[in-house]
Write a protein that holds these residues in place. Structure first.
Motif, short mmCIF file in Angstrom:
data_model
loop_
_atom_site.label_atom_id
_atom_site.label_comp_id
_atom_site.label_asym_id
_atom_site.label_seq_id
_atom_site.Cartn_x
_atom_site.Cartn_y
_atom_site.Cartn_z
N UNK A 1 3.60 8.35 -2.93
CA UNK A 1 4.90 9.04 -3.08
C UNK A 1 5.53 9.34 -1.72
N UNK A 2 5.87 8.27 -0.99
CA UNK A 2 6.39 8.38 0.37
C UNK A 2 7.71 7.63 0.47
N UNK A 3 8.68 8.23 1.14
CA UNK A 3 9.96 7.57 1.37
C UNK A 3 9.83 6.65 2.58
N UNK A 4 9.94 5.33 2.41
CA UNK A 4 9.78 4.41 3.54
C UNK A 4 10.72 4.70 4.70
N UNK A 5 11.89 5.24 4.41
CA UNK A 5 12.86 5.50 5.48
C UNK A 5 12.37 6.57 6.45
N UNK A 6 11.44 7.41 6.00
CA UNK A 6 10.94 8.51 6.84
C UNK A 6 9.69 8.11 7.62
N UNK A 7 9.23 6.87 7.42
CA UNK A 7 8.01 6.42 8.09
C UNK A 7 8.33 5.71 9.41
N UNK B 1 0.83 -1.20 0.00
CA UNK B 1 0.00 0.00 0.00
C UNK B 1 0.87 1.26 0.00
N UNK B 2 1.93 1.25 0.81
CA UNK B 2 2.82 2.40 0.89
C UNK B 2 3.59 2.58 -0.42
N UNK B 3 3.91 1.47 -1.08
CA UNK B 3 4.66 1.53 -2.34
C UNK B 3 3.91 2.28 -3.42
N UNK B 4 2.59 2.34 -3.29
CA UNK B 4 1.77 3.05 -4.29
C UNK B 4 1.69 4.55 -4.00
#
Length: 387
Positions: free
Chosen positions: A134-140, A129-132
């Protein structure tokens, strides 16, 4: 007054009775607890950041639209994180989300602005879901609960900083484990997890595993238990030759302590539990709604669960002092005693001899009767909530 002078007065009051029998208590883990202590030096056990702990609320309603409605209400009224409890989780309590419906559950939730925890099988669904977006996973801030080292490696490849896997002490607590048994068994699980993830580099590895512990109404025992876990984890990293890194330590109020017939008393238990876990250094806390043992909690029960934490963080400001129990003789004694006892349990578990809790133990439990409401229905108070 010196201890000798104090003892002289105590002996006069006891009138020949035994000091050891009357005023000294031995805990279930064999820790000798006296009635008075002076200051004692001890190692610091505090959260990595001097900031309020994350206030989590469970998202566990089986209807995705209703779960979304409740989650948005929680996040608009003080919650800073969501625990996504899938129906196959050991902590679902008979309910839980369908991982295939997580997109609907999180509709309208700003994923970059809230913390997420996964309990059950929804970890990779959340990652997709996050991959879809425009979010940087490292910042989550996402705590996953995968059980496969391959999936953990995939999450690391995508840029998530961890935790990818979780060592859960609640299962031990709910079986009647003592504090040392819960700590030692959970630590052994965490170490086994580290071994399974040796393919990660050291910086990823030390952040790969989170730990969850139960917090009950014995606030001082809870405080000492959470402090002890931080010290034990530090010792594990030292023994393994890994770089020091803060443990991601999560607390949930005890399911085992929840009363069924008089659910409003659970508010008091939850308050004491949050007090202990918060001062003990938990990074995040989830309060079980007061009526969860009777059925799916309604908006009122969820609001009370939020506000138990809101009051203690925003009004009582418990987070502002880092490790407030540092140097307090009573807490230091309990903390060090738990560390020593838990380390022995950990060593035994490493050798294959895991603890055997007593599920029939009634220690520290409220009187629990049969459910007054059928499971599967939302709880509604019969009378006006107490002021």
């Amino acid at each position: 007054m010196s201890r000798a002078g104090w003892m002289k007065r105590v002996e006069a009051v006891l009138k020949g009775a035994s000091f050891e029998e009357k005023l000294v208590h031995t805990s279930a883990d064999g820790i000798r607890l006296e009635p008075i202590y002076g200051q004692l030096a001890g190692p610091r056990a505090a959260r990595a950041m001097q900031a309020p702990w994350t206030l989590f609320q469970r998202a566990d309603h089986p209807d995705a639209a209703r779960a979304n409605e409740l989650a948005l209400d929680d996040l608009s009224n003080g919650a800073t994180g969501l625990v996504l409890v899938s129906s196959d989780s050991a902590t679902a309590r008979g309910y839980g989300l369908d991982p295939a419906r997580l997109a609907r559950v999180l509709q309208g939730v700003h994923l970059h602005a809230v913390a997420l925890r996964v309990e059950g099988s929804g970890s990779m669904a959340i990652a997709e879901l996050i991959a879809r977006e425009p979010i940087d996973p490292e910042r989550l801030s996402v705590s996953f609960a995968v059980t496969s080292p391959a999936e953990a490696a995939e999450l690391a490849r995508r840029g998530y900083t961890g935790p990818y896997m979780e060592a859960d002490g609640r299962i031990w607590h709910e079986q009647g484990a003592t504090g040392a048994h819960e700590l030692g068994a959970t630590l052994a699980t965490a170490v086994a997890t580290l071994r399974s993830l040796e393919g990660l580099n050291d910086l990823r590895l030390v952040r790969s595993t989170g730990i969850t512990l139960a917090a009950n109404q014995d606030m001082f025992a809870t405080l000492a238990k959470f402090r002890a876990m931080r010290l034990l984890w530090r010792r594990v990293l030292q023994a393994a030759g890994l770089p020091d890194a803060p443990l991601r330590l999560h607390a949930e109020t005890s399911w085992r302590m929840m009363a069924v017939k008089d659910p409003h008393t659970n508010i008091l238990r939850a308050t004491a539990a949050v007090f202990g876990a918060g001062l003990g250094g938990a990074d995040s806390i989830a309060v079980l709604p007061l009526s969860l043992a009777q059925g799916l909690p309604n908006a009122f029960a969820r609001r009370v669960a939020r506000n138990v934490q809101n009051v203690l963080t925003e009004e009582s400001n418990l987070w502002r002092v880092a490790d407030p129990a540092l140097g307090a003789g009573y807490i230091e004694t309990r903390t060090q005693g738990l560390c020593e006892a838990a380390w022995k349990v950990f060593q035994s578990a490493e050798a294959g001899d895991w603890p055997a809790p007593n599920p029939d133990s009634k220690a520290s439990l409220p009187i629990i009767g049969a459910a007054a409401y059928p499971l599967g229905q939302e709880y509604a108070p019969e009378t006006e909530a107490p002021r």
